[in-house]
Write a protein that holds these residues in place. Structure first.
Motif, mmCIF file in Angstrom:
data_model
loop_
_atom_site.group_PDB
_atom_site.id
_atom_site.type_symbol
_atom_site.label_atom_id
_atom_site.label_comp_id
_atom_site.label_asym_id
_atom_site.label_seq_id
_atom_site.Cartn_x
_atom_site.Cartn_y
_atom_site.Cartn_z
ATOM 1 N N SER A 88 23.805 51.302 15.677
ATOM 2 C CA SER A 88 23.851 50.746 17.027
ATOM 3 C C SER A 88 25.253 50.350 17.461
ATOM 4 O O SER A 88 25.494 50.144 18.665
ATOM 5 C CB SER A 88 22.920 49.531 17.127
ATOM 6 O OG SER A 88 23.240 48.575 16.140
ATOM 7 N N ALA A 89 26.181 50.242 16.528
ATOM 8 C CA ALA A 89 27.565 49.911 16.885
ATOM 9 C C ALA A 89 28.271 51.088 17.547
ATOM 10 O O ALA A 89 29.300 50.899 18.214
ATOM 11 C CB ALA A 89 28.343 49.472 15.639
ATOM 12 N N PHE A 90 27.731 52.276 17.388
ATOM 13 C CA PHE A 90 28.335 53.463 17.982
ATOM 14 C C PHE A 90 27.749 53.666 19.384
ATOM 15 O O PHE A 90 26.534 53.803 19.548
ATOM 16 C CB PHE A 90 28.075 54.696 17.115
ATOM 17 C CG PHE A 90 28.672 54.592 15.741
ATOM 18 C CD1 PHE A 90 30.004 54.934 15.524
ATOM 19 C CD2 PHE A 90 27.909 54.143 14.669
ATOM 20 C CE1 PHE A 90 30.560 54.838 14.256
ATOM 21 C CE2 PHE A 90 28.460 54.044 13.407
ATOM 22 C CZ PHE A 90 29.802 54.387 13.194
ATOM 23 N N GLN A 91 28.614 53.698 20.387
ATOM 24 C CA GLN A 91 28.142 53.788 21.760
ATOM 25 C C GLN A 91 27.400 55.099 22.037
ATOM 26 O O GLN A 91 26.524 55.147 22.906
ATOM 27 C CB GLN A 91 29.316 53.647 22.725
ATOM 28 C CG GLN A 91 29.929 52.251 22.711
ATOM 29 C CD GLN A 91 31.080 52.105 23.691
ATOM 30 O OE1 GLN A 91 31.496 53.071 24.333
ATOM 31 N NE2 GLN A 91 31.593 50.892 23.807
ATOM 32 N N GLY A 92 27.743 56.142 21.290
ATOM 33 C CA GLY A 92 27.014 57.394 21.458
ATOM 34 C C GLY A 92 25.553 57.263 21.086
ATOM 35 O O GLY A 92 24.719 58.061 21.525
ATOM 36 N N VAL A 93 25.227 56.263 20.269
ATOM 37 C CA VAL A 93 23.839 55.986 19.897
ATOM 38 C C VAL A 93 23.216 54.957 20.824
ATOM 39 O O VAL A 93 22.121 55.155 21.368
ATOM 40 C CB VAL A 93 23.747 55.501 18.430
ATOM 41 C CG1 VAL A 93 22.319 55.062 18.098
ATOM 42 C CG2 VAL A 93 24.209 56.588 17.473
ATOM 43 N N SER A 94 23.896 53.841 21.023
ATOM 44 C CA SER A 94 23.293 52.712 21.737
ATOM 45 C C SER A 94 23.270 52.893 23.256
ATOM 46 O O SER A 94 22.326 52.440 23.918
ATOM 47 C CB SER A 94 24.018 51.412 21.389
ATOM 48 O OG SER A 94 25.390 51.478 21.724
ATOM 49 N N HIS A 95 24.285 53.558 23.836
ATOM 50 C CA HIS A 95 24.307 53.673 25.294
ATOM 51 C C HIS A 95 23.186 54.553 25.852
ATOM 52 O O HIS A 95 22.568 54.183 26.870
ATOM 53 C CB HIS A 95 25.674 54.164 25.758
ATOM 54 C CG HIS A 95 26.707 53.075 25.759
ATOM 55 N ND1 HIS A 95 27.920 53.197 26.403
ATOM 56 C CD2 HIS A 95 26.710 51.843 25.202
ATOM 57 C CE1 HIS A 95 28.626 52.093 26.236
ATOM 58 N NE2 HIS A 95 27.912 51.260 25.498
ATOM 59 N N PRO A 96 22.873 55.699 25.258
ATOM 60 C CA PRO A 96 21.711 56.448 25.763
ATOM 61 C C PRO A 96 20.416 55.643 25.679
ATOM 62 O O PRO A 96 19.582 55.709 26.602
ATOM 63 C CB PRO A 96 21.662 57.680 24.851
ATOM 64 C CG PRO A 96 23.062 57.865 24.396
ATOM 65 C CD PRO A 96 23.602 56.476 24.228
ATOM 66 N N LEU A 97 20.252 54.884 24.619
ATOM 67 C CA LEU A 97 19.055 54.049 24.506
ATOM 68 C C LEU A 97 19.047 52.962 25.571
ATOM 69 O O LEU A 97 17.997 52.654 26.153
ATOM 70 C CB LEU A 97 18.979 53.420 23.111
ATOM 71 C CG LEU A 97 18.792 54.386 21.936
ATOM 72 C CD1 LEU A 97 18.779 53.616 20.617
ATOM 73 C CD2 LEU A 97 17.505 55.195 22.091
ATOM 74 N N ALA A 130 7.140 51.988 23.179
ATOM 75 C CA ALA A 130 6.921 51.848 21.733
ATOM 76 C C ALA A 130 8.000 52.597 20.957
ATOM 77 O O ALA A 130 8.524 52.099 19.946
ATOM 78 C CB ALA A 130 5.534 52.366 21.358
ATOM 79 N N ALA A 131 8.335 53.799 21.430
ATOM 80 C CA ALA A 131 9.377 54.580 20.755
ATOM 81 C C ALA A 131 10.727 53.869 20.813
ATOM 82 O O ALA A 131 11.479 53.850 19.827
ATOM 83 C CB ALA A 131 9.473 55.964 21.394
ATOM 84 N N LEU A 132 11.055 53.300 21.959
ATOM 85 C CA LEU A 132 12.322 52.580 22.093
ATOM 86 C C LEU A 132 12.383 51.365 21.176
ATOM 87 O O LEU A 132 13.416 51.112 20.530
ATOM 88 C CB LEU A 132 12.521 52.152 23.547
ATOM 89 C CG LEU A 132 13.053 53.221 24.514
ATOM 90 C CD1 LEU A 132 12.917 52.743 25.956
ATOM 91 C CD2 LEU A 132 14.507 53.554 24.187
ATOM 92 N N GLU A 133 11.305 50.608 21.119
ATOM 93 C CA GLU A 133 11.285 49.416 20.261
ATOM 94 C C GLU A 133 11.556 49.798 18.809
ATOM 95 O O GLU A 133 12.360 49.146 18.122
ATOM 96 C CB GLU A 133 9.939 48.708 20.393
ATOM 97 C CG GLU A 133 9.714 48.037 21.741
ATOM 98 C CD GLU A 133 8.277 47.599 21.941
ATOM 99 O OE1 GLU A 133 7.506 47.625 20.947
ATOM 100 O OE2 GLU A 133 7.917 47.235 23.077
ATOM 101 N N GLU A 134 10.892 50.834 18.345
ATOM 102 C CA GLU A 134 11.080 51.270 16.958
ATOM 103 C C GLU A 134 12.490 51.811 16.726
ATOM 104 O O GLU A 134 13.091 51.589 15.665
ATOM 105 C CB GLU A 134 10.042 52.338 16.609
ATOM 106 C CG GLU A 134 8.614 51.807 16.589
ATOM 107 C CD GLU A 134 7.588 52.922 16.453
ATOM 108 O OE1 GLU A 134 7.987 54.064 16.157
ATOM 109 O OE2 GLU A 134 6.390 52.648 16.651
ATOM 110 N N THR A 135 13.035 52.489 17.726
ATOM 111 C CA THR A 135 14.358 53.086 17.571
ATOM 112 C C THR A 135 15.452 52.028 17.584
ATOM 113 O O THR A 135 16.421 52.107 16.811
ATOM 114 C CB THR A 135 14.597 54.136 18.673
ATOM 115 O OG1 THR A 135 13.530 55.089 18.653
ATOM 116 C CG2 THR A 135 15.918 54.859 18.452
ATOM 117 N N TRP A 136 15.342 51.024 18.443
ATOM 118 C CA TRP A 136 16.305 49.924 18.421
ATOM 119 C C TRP A 136 16.330 49.250 17.048
ATOM 120 O O TRP A 136 17.405 48.954 16.502
ATOM 121 C CB TRP A 136 15.978 48.897 19.504
ATOM 122 C CG TRP A 136 16.437 49.236 20.891
ATOM 123 C CD1 TRP A 136 15.667 49.389 22.011
ATOM 124 C CD2 TRP A 136 17.795 49.438 21.327
ATOM 125 N NE1 TRP A 136 16.434 49.688 23.101
ATOM 126 C CE2 TRP A 136 17.752 49.713 22.715
ATOM 127 C CE3 TRP A 136 19.028 49.420 20.671
ATOM 128 C CZ2 TRP A 136 18.908 49.963 23.467
ATOM 129 C CZ3 TRP A 136 20.182 49.661 21.426
ATOM 130 C CH2 TRP A 136 20.121 49.931 22.796
#
Length: 388
Positions: A280-289, A260-266
């Motif tokens: 989300s275009a920044f890999q430092g944000v999107s890659h850990p997710l 649930a947390a991942l869905e909301e964060t994406w």
């Protein structure tokens, strides 16, 4: 996407069951999530509604009020309730764990009324194993259980018990054998919590505040002998086998919170802009997710596989231990990362920080990671190669 989409363990029937459970959780459980954390009271009305809809321990036999469904059915319901409120999903966890203990080891005439009320959401049954001197060394219990005529007399304390002050009854483990008899001198009893000589205290815990934890004190509490679960002095060995089921459920429980947390964060990082681009275009944000999304998907499959193995009556103790140590740690790391993505908004009191507090408790209770890894090691190398 529904909980069962594109999943080899989830049939169309289970997918429909999960969708029904999710609708109920969204409409009736989620709205009170934050309030229950503040007032620290489990919602009995919601519990009874869950029972009326068949959402509590559906795997129990029909003779005890259940639906005779699979353990996988219990699992898909469990994770849908948990994604709305982990504390409320304790209703499902405790009912499935204690329900199978009572059904398998209790005197039918004694346990049947309790089981029917349990499934109906009319009573809550706790599991009272941990004692003040230690939780991981669960076979080294000190609560005394002495036979006096047709009764057992209990003296001692249980501590860090989920729903200690709210439960209507508890499955209590105590020592009927000698102090040096270890696991082979422990018996289990079904103990109503309104018996004379029982007092209870509640802790002020970091998370899981609606279900709560606390101590139960027994002073010359008399329990009829026919309330014993399993054979005398064999309660630990016999009854603890059921914990493999609950360990898989705990994995699904905390991973549902992480999902649930991942869905909301994406959704958030795709819609929030910084420096002219979505976060989300920044890999430092999107890659850990992306890393955590991968691990959560794999961990969830392991939990479902474990329940499938149980349904097939195949060995699953090692897999259940994997679910129990990996799931809570992973869920905490996931929610932590998601909270950071929301910045100061995530750090404020609210849904994300409450999730973080709630999932942390499972790294402590119901078997630590170290104990779970020992179980796995013994399954792989043999008990003789990994002594106590």
């Amino acid at each position: 996407m529904s909980a069962g989409a594109m999943n080899p363990y989830i049939t169309e029937e289970l997918r429909a069951l999960a969708d029904m459970a999710r609708r109920f959780a969204t409409e009736r459980v989620a709205p009170g999530f934050l309030a229950r954390d503040q007032n620290r009271v489990l919602d009995r009305d919601v519990m009874r509604e869950m029972g009326a809809m068949g959402l509590i321990a559906p795997e129990l036999p029909e003779e005890f009020g259940g639906l005779g469904m699979s353990r996988l059915a219990a699992g898909v319901i469990h994770e849908e309730i948990a994604r709305a409120d982990l504390s409320i999903s304790y209703i499902n966890l405790l009912a499935s764990l204690n329900g199978q203990i009572l059904a398998a080891h209790g005197v039918p005439g004694v346990v049947a009324p309790w089981l029917r009320k349990l499934v109906a959401g009319e009573v809550l049954v706790a599991i009272a194993l941990t004692e003040p001197r230690g939780g991981s060394d669960a076979a080294n219990l000190r609560l005394r259980v002495e036979r006096v005529g047709d009764d057992y007399v209990l003296n001692g304390e249980k501590t860090s018990i989920s729903a200690a002050d709210q439960a209507d009854a508890a499955v209590v483990f105590g020592r009927t054998g000698s102090v040096d008899s270890g696991a082979h001198g422990v018996s289990a009893l079904l103990v109503p919590m309104d018996l004379p000589g029982i007092t209870r205290a509640r802790f002020d815990c970091h998370g899981q505040r609606a279900i709560g934890r606390g101590s139960i004190f027994f002073e010359n509490v008399r329990v009829p002998v026919n309330h014993r679960l399993g054979d005398e002095n064999k309660g630990f060995v016999q009854v603890m086998q059921g914990f493999d089921f609950s360990r898989a459920l705990i994995g699904l429980q905390v991973l549902a919170v992480a999902r649930a947390a991942l869905e909301e964060t994406w959704d958030y990082v795709a819609g929030r802009e910084a420096f002219g681009k979505p976060l989300s275009a920044f890999q430092g944000v999107s890659h850990p997710l992306a890393d955590f999304d991968t691990q959560v998907a794999a961990a969830r499959l392991l939990c479902l596989q474990t329940l499938w193995l149980k349904d097939q009556h195949l060995p699953h103790s090692a897999e259940a231990a994997m679910c129990k140590w990996w799931g809570p740690k992973l869920a905490y790391d996931v929610v932590h990362q998601c909270l950071l993505c929301f910045g100061h908004g995530g750090y404020d009191r609210g849904v994300m920080e409450q999730r973080l507090r709630d999932v942390l408790g499972f790294q402590i209770g119901d078997g630590t990671a170290q104990i779970m890894k020992t179980i796995i090691a013994r399954a792989r190398a043999g008990r003789e190669a990994v002594p106590a």
